[in-house]
Design a protein around this motif. Structure first.
Motif, mmCIF file in Angstrom:
data_model
loop_
_atom_site.group_PDB
_atom_site.id
_atom_site.type_symbol
_atom_site.label_atom_id
_atom_site.label_comp_id
_atom_site.label_asym_id
_atom_site.label_seq_id
_atom_site.Cartn_x
_atom_site.Cartn_y
_atom_site.Cartn_z
ATOM 1 N N MET A 116 14.875 -7.295 9.685
ATOM 2 C CA MET A 116 14.117 -6.061 9.823
ATOM 3 C C MET A 116 14.789 -4.928 9.061
ATOM 4 O O MET A 116 16.000 -4.724 9.182
ATOM 5 C CB MET A 116 13.986 -5.646 11.289
ATOM 6 C CG MET A 116 13.101 -4.400 11.462
ATOM 7 S SD MET A 116 13.004 -3.792 13.167
ATOM 8 C CE MET A 116 14.597 -2.996 13.335
ATOM 9 N N SER A 145 14.465 -0.926 8.808
ATOM 10 C CA SER A 145 13.870 0.202 9.515
ATOM 11 C C SER A 145 14.202 1.498 8.787
ATOM 12 O O SER A 145 15.367 1.755 8.462
ATOM 13 C CB SER A 145 14.395 0.265 10.952
ATOM 14 O OG SER A 145 13.741 1.289 11.677
ATOM 15 N N VAL A 183 3.493 -0.784 -0.887
ATOM 16 C CA VAL A 183 4.493 -1.329 0.036
ATOM 17 C C VAL A 183 3.862 -2.401 0.927
ATOM 18 O O VAL A 183 4.415 -3.489 1.111
ATOM 19 C CB VAL A 183 5.107 -0.205 0.902
ATOM 20 C CG1 VAL A 183 5.964 -0.799 2.023
ATOM 21 C CG2 VAL A 183 5.937 0.726 0.045
ATOM 22 N N TYR A 184 2.695 -2.084 1.463
ATOM 23 C CA TYR A 184 1.994 -3.026 2.338
ATOM 24 C C TYR A 184 1.702 -4.333 1.605
ATOM 25 O O TYR A 184 1.899 -5.433 2.148
ATOM 26 C CB TYR A 184 0.690 -2.394 2.820
ATOM 27 C CG TYR A 184 -0.151 -3.278 3.708
ATOM 28 C CD1 TYR A 184 0.120 -3.393 5.065
ATOM 29 C CD2 TYR A 184 -1.231 -3.985 3.177
ATOM 30 C CE1 TYR A 184 -0.668 -4.201 5.882
ATOM 31 C CE2 TYR A 184 -2.011 -4.795 3.986
ATOM 32 C CZ TYR A 184 -1.725 -4.897 5.333
ATOM 33 O OH TYR A 184 -2.503 -5.709 6.130
ATOM 34 N N VAL A 234 4.973 -6.392 1.154
ATOM 35 C CA VAL A 234 5.414 -6.984 2.423
ATOM 36 C C VAL A 234 4.539 -8.170 2.797
ATOM 37 O O VAL A 234 5.026 -9.232 3.197
ATOM 38 C CB VAL A 234 5.404 -5.923 3.543
ATOM 39 C CG1 VAL A 234 5.647 -6.572 4.906
ATOM 40 C CG2 VAL A 234 6.481 -4.872 3.279
ATOM 41 N N ARG A 235 3.213 -8.022 2.655
ATOM 42 C CA ARG A 235 2.299 -9.108 3.014
ATOM 43 C C ARG A 235 2.469 -10.296 2.075
ATOM 44 O O ARG A 235 2.374 -11.450 2.491
ATOM 45 C CB ARG A 235 0.857 -8.612 2.986
ATOM 46 C CG ARG A 235 0.484 -7.709 4.154
ATOM 47 C CD ARG A 235 0.618 -8.436 5.481
ATOM 48 N NE ARG A 235 -0.205 -9.645 5.501
ATOM 49 C CZ ARG A 235 -1.479 -9.673 5.860
ATOM 50 N NH1 ARG A 235 -2.084 -8.553 6.226
ATOM 51 N NH2 ARG A 235 -2.152 -10.810 5.854
ATOM 52 N N ILE A 276 4.587 -5.026 8.596
ATOM 53 C CA ILE A 276 5.106 -3.664 8.644
ATOM 54 C C ILE A 276 4.461 -2.935 9.811
ATOM 55 O O ILE A 276 3.268 -3.076 10.074
ATOM 56 C CB ILE A 276 4.850 -2.922 7.302
ATOM 57 C CG1 ILE A 276 5.483 -1.528 7.327
ATOM 58 C CG2 ILE A 276 3.374 -2.863 6.971
ATOM 59 C CD1 ILE A 276 5.512 -0.851 5.965
ATOM 60 N N ASP A 277 5.294 -2.173 10.534
ATOM 61 C CA ASP A 277 4.826 -1.453 11.712
ATOM 62 C C ASP A 277 5.285 -0.002 11.601
ATOM 63 O O ASP A 277 6.356 0.285 11.057
ATOM 64 C CB ASP A 277 5.405 -2.095 12.978
ATOM 65 C CG ASP A 277 4.916 -1.389 14.236
ATOM 66 O OD1 ASP A 277 3.686 -1.336 14.423
ATOM 67 O OD2 ASP A 277 5.751 -0.905 15.015
ATOM 68 N N VAL A 278 4.471 0.927 12.103
ATOM 69 C CA VAL A 278 4.826 2.335 12.031
ATOM 70 C C VAL A 278 4.686 2.978 13.405
ATOM 71 O O VAL A 278 3.759 2.678 14.157
ATOM 72 C CB VAL A 278 3.959 3.086 10.990
ATOM 73 C CG1 VAL A 278 2.479 2.979 11.340
ATOM 74 C CG2 VAL A 278 4.367 4.542 10.873
ATOM 75 N N PHE A 328 9.275 3.448 10.150
ATOM 76 C CA PHE A 328 8.625 2.271 9.588
ATOM 77 C C PHE A 328 9.555 1.080 9.761
ATOM 78 O O PHE A 328 10.719 1.126 9.338
ATOM 79 C CB PHE A 328 8.325 2.471 8.098
ATOM 80 C CG PHE A 328 7.233 3.466 7.826
ATOM 81 C CD1 PHE A 328 5.934 3.045 7.587
ATOM 82 C CD2 PHE A 328 7.509 4.825 7.798
ATOM 83 C CE1 PHE A 328 4.925 3.963 7.330
ATOM 84 C CE2 PHE A 328 6.508 5.744 7.547
ATOM 85 C CZ PHE A 328 5.213 5.317 7.315
ATOM 86 N N ASP A 329 9.060 0.020 10.377
ATOM 87 C CA ASP A 329 9.822 -1.220 10.537
ATOM 88 C C ASP A 329 9.187 -2.303 9.666
ATOM 89 O O ASP A 329 7.995 -2.602 9.813
ATOM 90 C CB ASP A 329 9.819 -1.680 11.998
ATOM 91 C CG ASP A 329 10.575 -0.724 12.914
ATOM 92 O OD1 ASP A 329 11.515 -0.068 12.425
ATOM 93 O OD2 ASP A 329 10.226 -0.642 14.096
ATOM 94 N N ILE A 330 9.969 -2.861 8.761
ATOM 95 C CA ILE A 330 9.499 -3.938 7.889
ATOM 96 C C ILE A 330 10.175 -5.235 8.329
ATOM 97 O O ILE A 330 11.407 -5.305 8.403
ATOM 98 C CB ILE A 330 9.827 -3.643 6.413
ATOM 99 C CG1 ILE A 330 9.070 -2.388 5.953
ATOM 100 C CG2 ILE A 330 9.473 -4.834 5.525
ATOM 101 C CD1 ILE A 330 9.442 -1.936 4.554
#
Length: 231
Positions: free
Chosen positions: A9, A11, A48-49, A52-53, A59-61, A71-73
């Motif tokens: 992760m 962050s 960015v999305y 990551v995908r 990814i979570d915000v 933002f957590d990746i």
């Protein structure tokens, strides 16, 4: 959307103005921005999305007005010892090409990379920096164009519309779209069918050559708003 298994992760937090729920709901959409006209494009977080995908991550915000944002990746952890030494990518193992590919990309560095990789693999390459130049090249080129490799979002036009126009006059041509945004995000904004031949940026030379070969050989069904190729 996170796959089971160990993850790493990353962050990132700030102490800025934060975002309300409505803004967060549209945060990763291409061209969504809260900035004034001319101050922002709304492409950064969409890119960015997409990256990551493409890496099979998530990814979570978390954000509140006046409280900043976090933002957590989450990226899948590779098994220990699973790596490839430099120079060992199996590009040379892919079949050589001889077909003609029209590359349409406004970003010079990406365009040059695609040209170099394709030529090294034996393809004949035509190149354009946008839809206008691409249509002129397609109209003047005396031979066949086997594949259109085009970016989706470009200044002066849309790669989807370009593909529809060119396939209208060159029906045998196949299409491979490329974009820095996740396929579902591009589909929502550009009218792409989920089954379209598509490659996300950034991509390796090996992946590019694999997708190009698949598209030319008809292993991916291409459907673009305005035309359908079901061969």
């Amino acid at each position: 959307g996170v796959q089971p298994g160990p993850h790493v992760m990353l962050s990132v937090s700030d102490t800025g103005a934060g975002m309300d729920a409505e803004t967060q709901a549209h945060l990763f959409e291409p061209f969504f921005t809260t900035k004034e006209v001319g101050k922002g494009t709304g492409l950064g977080l969409a890119t960015v999305y997409g990256i990551v995908r493409q890496s099979e991550g998530a990814i979570d915000v978390r954000s509140e007005l006046g409280q900043g944002s976090t933002f957590d990746i989450f990226l899948p952890q590779a098994p220990v010892g699973e790596h490839s030494a430099a120079g060992q990518a199996p590009v040379t193992a892919l079949p050589k090409g001889h077909e003609t590919v029209l590359v349409v990309e406004d970003e010079a560095s990406v365009r040059k990379l695609a040209i170099s990789v394709l030529k090294r693999q034996g393809y004949a390459v035509l190149a354009a920096d946008g839809p206008g130049q691409a249509e002129a090249i397609a109209a003047e080129h005396p031979g066949s164009i086997d594949l259109l490799l085009t970016d989706v979002i470009m200044p002066g036009g849309n790669g989807v519309d370009l593909a529809a126009r060119l396939c209208g006059v060159r029906p045998a041509m196949r299409v491979l779209l490329m974009s820095g945004y996740a396929q579902e995000s591009v589909a929502d904004r550009s009218g792409l069918d989920p089954g379209i031949s598509f490659i996300e940026k950034p991509f390796s030379p090996d992946l590019l050559l694999t997708r190009v070969r698949m598209a030319i050989d008809g292993e991916a069904r291409s459907t673009v708003a305005g035309f359908t190729d079901s061969r």
